[in-house]
Design a protein around this motif. Sequence first.
Motif, PDB file in Angstrom:
ATOM      1  N   ALA A 265     -40.692  51.481 -18.189  1.00 41.69           N
ATOM      2  CA  ALA A 265     -41.271  50.144 -18.052  1.00 41.69           C
ATOM      3  C   ALA A 265     -42.095  50.033 -16.778  1.00 41.69           C
ATOM      4  O   ALA A 265     -43.158  49.408 -16.765  1.00 41.69           O
ATOM      5  CB  ALA A 265     -40.160  49.096 -18.070  1.00 41.69           C
ATOM      6  N   SER A 266     -41.625  50.665 -15.705  1.00 46.16           N
ATOM      7  CA  SER A 266     -42.360  50.599 -14.439  1.00 46.16           C
ATOM      8  C   SER A 266     -43.691  51.341 -14.520  1.00 46.16           C
ATOM      9  O   SER A 266     -44.613  51.058 -13.761  1.00 46.16           O
ATOM     10  CB  SER A 266     -41.513  51.167 -13.305  1.00 46.16           C
ATOM     11  N   TRP A 267     -43.797  52.300 -15.449  1.00 42.81           N
ATOM     12  CA  TRP A 267     -45.047  53.043 -15.655  1.00 42.81           C
ATOM     13  C   TRP A 267     -45.869  52.474 -16.806  1.00 42.81           C
ATOM     14  O   TRP A 267     -46.902  53.036 -17.153  1.00 42.81           O
ATOM     15  CB  TRP A 267     -44.739  54.509 -15.972  1.00 42.81           C
ATOM     16  N   ASN A 268     -45.403  51.394 -17.418  1.00 40.38           N
ATOM     17  CA  ASN A 268     -46.065  50.814 -18.592  1.00 40.38           C
ATOM     18  C   ASN A 268     -46.181  51.845 -19.706  1.00 40.38           C
ATOM     19  O   ASN A 268     -47.200  51.954 -20.387  1.00 40.38           O
ATOM     20  CB  ASN A 268     -47.453  50.272 -18.229  1.00 40.38           C
ATOM     21  N   HIS A 270     -44.241  53.907 -23.172  1.00 40.45           N
ATOM     22  CA  HIS A 270     -43.430  53.553 -24.326  1.00 40.45           C
ATOM     23  C   HIS A 270     -42.616  54.748 -24.803  1.00 40.45           C
ATOM     24  O   HIS A 270     -42.919  55.891 -24.481  1.00 40.45           O
ATOM     25  CB  HIS A 270     -44.315  53.004 -25.442  1.00 40.45           C
ATOM     26  N   SER A 283     -38.964  51.167 -27.326  1.00 44.76           N
ATOM     27  CA  SER A 283     -39.435  50.197 -26.339  1.00 44.76           C
ATOM     28  C   SER A 283     -40.243  49.096 -27.007  1.00 44.76           C
ATOM     29  O   SER A 283     -40.896  49.309 -28.038  1.00 44.76           O
ATOM     30  CB  SER A 283     -40.296  50.906 -25.302  1.00 44.76           C
TER      31      SER A 283
END
Length: 292
Positions: A265-268, A270, A283
């Motif tokens: 999530a921190s790296w955007n 999936h 995700s």
Amino acid sequence: MTTPTATGSTWTFDAIGTSWAIETASPLPSIARDAVSAVIERFDREWSRFRDDSLVSALADGRAASVPAPGDADAMLSLYDELDTATAGAVNPLVGDALARLGYDARLTLAPWGDPEPAPAWRDTLSFRDGRLSVTRPATIDVGALGKGRLVDLVLGTVREHVDGDLVVDASGDLAARGEPLRVALEHPYDTTRAIGVATVTDAALCASAINRRAWGDNLHHVLDARTGAPVRAFAATWALADTAMRADALATALFFDGGPELAASWNAHWVRMHTDGRVEWSPGFDGEIFA
């Protein structure tokens, strides 16, 4: 498994113990193939724990306490630092000796010779400064958590110097694509003739990891928890989509542990992962389809 291009050319070959396929809009010239081969040979000579003449083998067997740092050292070890923090120490670049104890050694004996043991605290043992890669005592670096992804990125960059248009670099489950969207089947870890879903890869990378790919003996496989030295048991397979193959490969490893989804999530990025009991989770925003 990728969907073949309708037109174009595919170059297939074996390297670093796996099969590769590079799909391009037009055949790769010999100069491009030679450049790709040189990139792979350099990476393997520096990072492979399976060849006696590599830099990491010299650190592992005590022939050297310090070697010239490979050009990838900063990028890969910095990412290991993030993985270590996100997974509370479960991912560690010094897991090589723990793998060897269970039989996944440089000779691929697949014969365990000891009980699982935790990997050493890598930040206390391994250092990278002043252009040198050093260890305080012999230790085996294993970059399996992200190394193949890093090499896919390097090969992709090399090929793009020579050809334009749609491009796919596929290293047996770790791939990067540029150009037209690519639909990729997510192979079922318990039945390789089936898929659990399909992911769409658009100017990005998709990497996978599964406990059935390198498995042997009594429930032994290559995905270890560095804190215990024992194979993970909760998850059977993971898939990660990210901007680079190195990040996707790193996430495919991190997703076997708590903290993996938060890092994604921190790296955007999936992901999809399957539990060993068959349950599947993915995700929010995953670009693809998961079959019922």
